[in-house]
Design a protein around this motif. Structure first.
Motif, PDB file in Angstrom:
ATOM      1  N   CYS A 105       0.802  -1.232   0.000  1.00 25.67           N
ATOM      2  CA  CYS A 105       0.000   0.000   0.000  1.00 25.67           C
ATOM      3  C   CYS A 105       0.836   1.284   0.000  1.00 25.67           C
ATOM      4  N   ASP A 106       0.579   2.084  -1.022  1.00 28.33           N
ATOM      5  CA  ASP A 106       1.080   3.462  -1.033  1.00 28.33           C
ATOM      6  C   ASP A 106      -0.044   4.391  -1.498  1.00 28.33           C
ATOM      7  N   PHE A 107      -1.216   4.154  -0.965  1.00 25.37           N
ATOM      8  CA  PHE A 107      -2.356   5.033  -1.254  1.00 25.37           C
ATOM      9  C   PHE A 107      -2.096   6.455  -0.772  1.00 25.37           C
ATOM     10  N   CYS A 108      -1.240   6.571   0.258  1.00 24.53           N
ATOM     11  CA  CYS A 108      -0.933   7.929   0.724  1.00 24.53           C
ATOM     12  C   CYS A 108       0.555   8.031   0.997  1.00 24.53           C
ATOM     13  N   TRP A 110       2.368   8.039   3.485  1.00 21.39           N
ATOM     14  CA  TRP A 110       3.055   7.190   4.462  1.00 21.39           C
ATOM     15  C   TRP A 110       3.801   6.078   3.748  1.00 21.39           C
ATOM     16  N   GLU A 111       3.280   5.657   2.606  1.00 19.84           N
ATOM     17  CA  GLU A 111       3.918   4.611   1.800  1.00 19.84           C
ATOM     18  C   GLU A 111       4.314   3.427   2.679  1.00 19.84           C
ATOM     19  N   CYS A 112       3.344   2.905   3.405  1.00 17.89           N
ATOM     20  CA  CYS A 112       3.622   1.842   4.370  1.00 17.89           C
ATOM     21  C   CYS A 112       4.153   0.570   3.700  1.00 17.89           C
ATOM     22  N   ARG A 116      -2.355  -4.959   2.472  1.00 19.96           N
ATOM     23  CA  ARG A 116      -3.567  -4.736   3.285  1.00 19.96           C
ATOM     24  C   ARG A 116      -4.577  -5.870   3.145  1.00 19.96           C
ATOM     25  N   GLY A 123      -0.886  -0.380   8.653  1.00 15.59           N
ATOM     26  CA  GLY A 123      -0.177   0.870   8.393  1.00 15.59           C
ATOM     27  C   GLY A 123      -0.693   1.980   9.298  1.00 15.59           C
ATOM     28  N   ALA A 124      -0.323   3.202   8.963  1.00 14.25           N
ATOM     29  CA  ALA A 124      -0.710   4.346   9.798  1.00 14.25           C
ATOM     30  C   ALA A 124      -2.227   4.513   9.877  1.00 14.25           C
ATOM     31  N   CYS A 125      -2.932   4.109   8.836  1.00  9.13           N
ATOM     32  CA  CYS A 125      -4.400   4.235   8.859  1.00  9.13           C
ATOM     33  C   CYS A 125      -5.063   3.079   9.602  1.00  9.13           C
ATOM     34  N   VAL A 211      -7.463   6.521   1.608  1.00  9.85           N
ATOM     35  CA  VAL A 211      -7.132   5.227   2.212  1.00  9.85           C
ATOM     36  C   VAL A 211      -8.130   4.144   1.786  1.00  9.85           C
TER      37      VAL A 211
HETATM   38  S1  SF4 Z   1      -1.492   4.907   5.904  1.00  9.19           S
HETATM   39 FE1  SF4 Z   1      -2.866   3.333   5.118  1.00  9.19          FE
HETATM   40  S2  SF4 Z   1      -3.423   4.126   3.082  1.00  9.19           S
HETATM   41 FE2  SF4 Z   1      -1.592   5.237   3.688  1.00  9.19          FE
HETATM   42  S3  SF4 Z   1       0.091   4.043   2.795  1.00  9.19           S
HETATM   43 FE3  SF4 Z   1      -0.219   3.349   4.926  1.00  9.19          FE
HETATM   44  S4  SF4 Z   1      -1.552   1.553   4.749  1.00  9.19           S
HETATM   45 FE4  SF4 Z   1      -1.697   2.709   2.828  1.00  9.19          FE
END
Ligand code: SF4
Length: 417
Positions: A105-108, A110-112, A116, A123-125, A211
């Protein structure tokens, strides 16, 4: 009849800056033009979305975007009509790409990089694959250009990628289990019902909509393919859907024989380049929330590093692409010099024609609310409303910079028409 609707007659459109900045959105909201996703659905994907890997999909998106832009411009200028749907289309490509991104996931920003679809890591979300909607209704509290006379078709997703200590939607943004899980068909159903009951747009918001990119793009792909809700979807949405409007007298949301609605991206814009490229062909109007200045405020108040560089990069893209944008800025107590002023100065230099809503409605909430059991002493500085002096300083600065803010900031003091 001059072809104008009641929506067109709203006084705010008499302001030339607002009318010019949101001209595409207005045409789609009134069904005089097809939404971007309808145009993207006529552009061939150039790849098989079912089998292509992420790299192939991203390369195909880069190849297909110029054709989309040529077609969009021609339709916008009235030189072309909407053509037949491609099979598979650029919209299918976007949905497939978002699905592949979910696996790392790099939807945002944070690029976790986590998968998912599996449950081991978050991740952060803190989200997995599931998307939940807390509520969906015709929102009459948005800016007049969005709420119009029949509301903004707002879909509130749970969870967020930022951690604003003062969040006024804390129950939605911090509780991953809030609301009801929705699949793509249910989400498409919500969008369909909101628009057909007269809402002027489909307003994806949260928390943060990005997200939930995989679910949103899948729902838009369904709508682009002529999706119509069945009883199965409708009856399972009772807990979150609040249809307060009577159906409109004349049909809304139909254009060229298909569902039509402007897609409104109501976002904190803490997004990366891949997501921006994808959203470019789907989003008709952007509503970025630009809160913090370049110092450490985004870290201390929202636990979000790289905030200013990320948001400004996204906003610079919107300026470069000539997108329809209305920016929101919330004036926070004791943060006029460090946040409000630099934010407004950046906008004056880079997005000078975008209307800005400089909002006065900050009130302490969550960890910044002294009466709350969650209150933390380190947020004492923002545990109050902004003073009249702070608000005046913010508005005076915007005036000095020549920003177009008054029409959208003070519109509630005026009339509708
Ligand atoms: S915070 Fe959530 S949506 Fe953003 S990159 Fe991490 S896992 Fe993906």
């Amino acid at each position: 009849m001059d072809g104008r609707t009641d929506f067109d007659r709203l006084f705010v459109w008499q302001d030339e800056t607002v009318a010019r900045a949101l001209s595409w959105y207005r045409e789609v909201a009134t069904d005089r033009r097809p939404a971007k996703f309808r145009i993207a659905a006529t552009v061939p994907a150039g790849v098989d979305p079912a089998t292509a890997d992420r790299v192939a999909l991203e390369e195909a998106l880069v190849r297909a975007t110029p054709l989309f832009l040529v077609r969009w411009r021609a339709i916008r200028e009235g030189r072309e009509e909407l053509g037949p749907r491609a099979e598979p289309s650029l919209v299918d490509l976007c949905a497939a790409l978002a699905e592949r991104m979910l696996a790392r996931c790099d939807f945002c920003r944070w690029e976790c990089g986590i998968d998912r679809r599996r449950r081991e890591r978050r991740g952060a979300c803190r989200l997995g694959e599931e998307s939940r909607v807390a509520c969906a209704f015709p929102h009459l509290g948005e800016e007049l250009v969005f709420r119009g006379l029949r509301g903004s078709g707002t879909i509130f997703f749970t969870s967020c990628n930022m951690r604003c200590a003062f969040c006024q939607n804390g129950d939605i943004s911090t509780d991953c289990d809030n609301g009801e899980p929705v699949d793509a068909r249910q989400l498409a159903t919500l969008a369909f019902l909101l628009r057909r009951q007269g809402c002027h747009n489909i307003n994806f918001v949260g928390g943060e909509p990005a997200v939930h990119l995989h679910r949103i793009t899948a729902a838009i792909a369904l709508l682009a393919r002529g999706f119509r809700p069945g009883g199965r979807e409708g009856c399972r949405l009772g807990g979150v859907f609040d249809p307060v409007m009577e159906p409109p007298e004349s049909p809304v949301g139909i254009r060229d024989g298909g569902f039509n609605a402007p897609i409104l991206w109501n976002s904190n814009m803490f997004l990366g380049e891949p997501v921006m490229r994808l959203l470019r062909v789907l989003v008709d109007v952007w509503l970025p929330d630009f809160k913090f200045g370049p110092g450490r405020c985004a870290v201390t108040l929202a636990r979000t590093p790289r905030y200013f560089e990320t948001v400004t990069r996204c906003l610079a893209r919107l300026a470069e692409w000539g997108e329809d944008v209305l920016v929101r800025h919330l004036v926070m107590p004791a943060h006029v010099d460090c946040c409000t002023k630099p934010v407004l100065e950046w906008l004056a230099h880079h997005l000078p024609r975008a209307p800005v809503n400089i909002m006065d409605q900050y009130r302490p909430d969550m960890f910044a609310e002294p009466g709350s059991p969650h209150f933390l002493e380190r947020y004492r500085e923002i545990a109050r409303r902004p003073t009249a002096r702070e608000l005046d300083a913010a508005w005076a600065h915007a005036r000095r910079l020549g920003l177009p803010f008054a029409e959208v900031t003070f519109e509630r003091r005026g009339r509708l028409f």
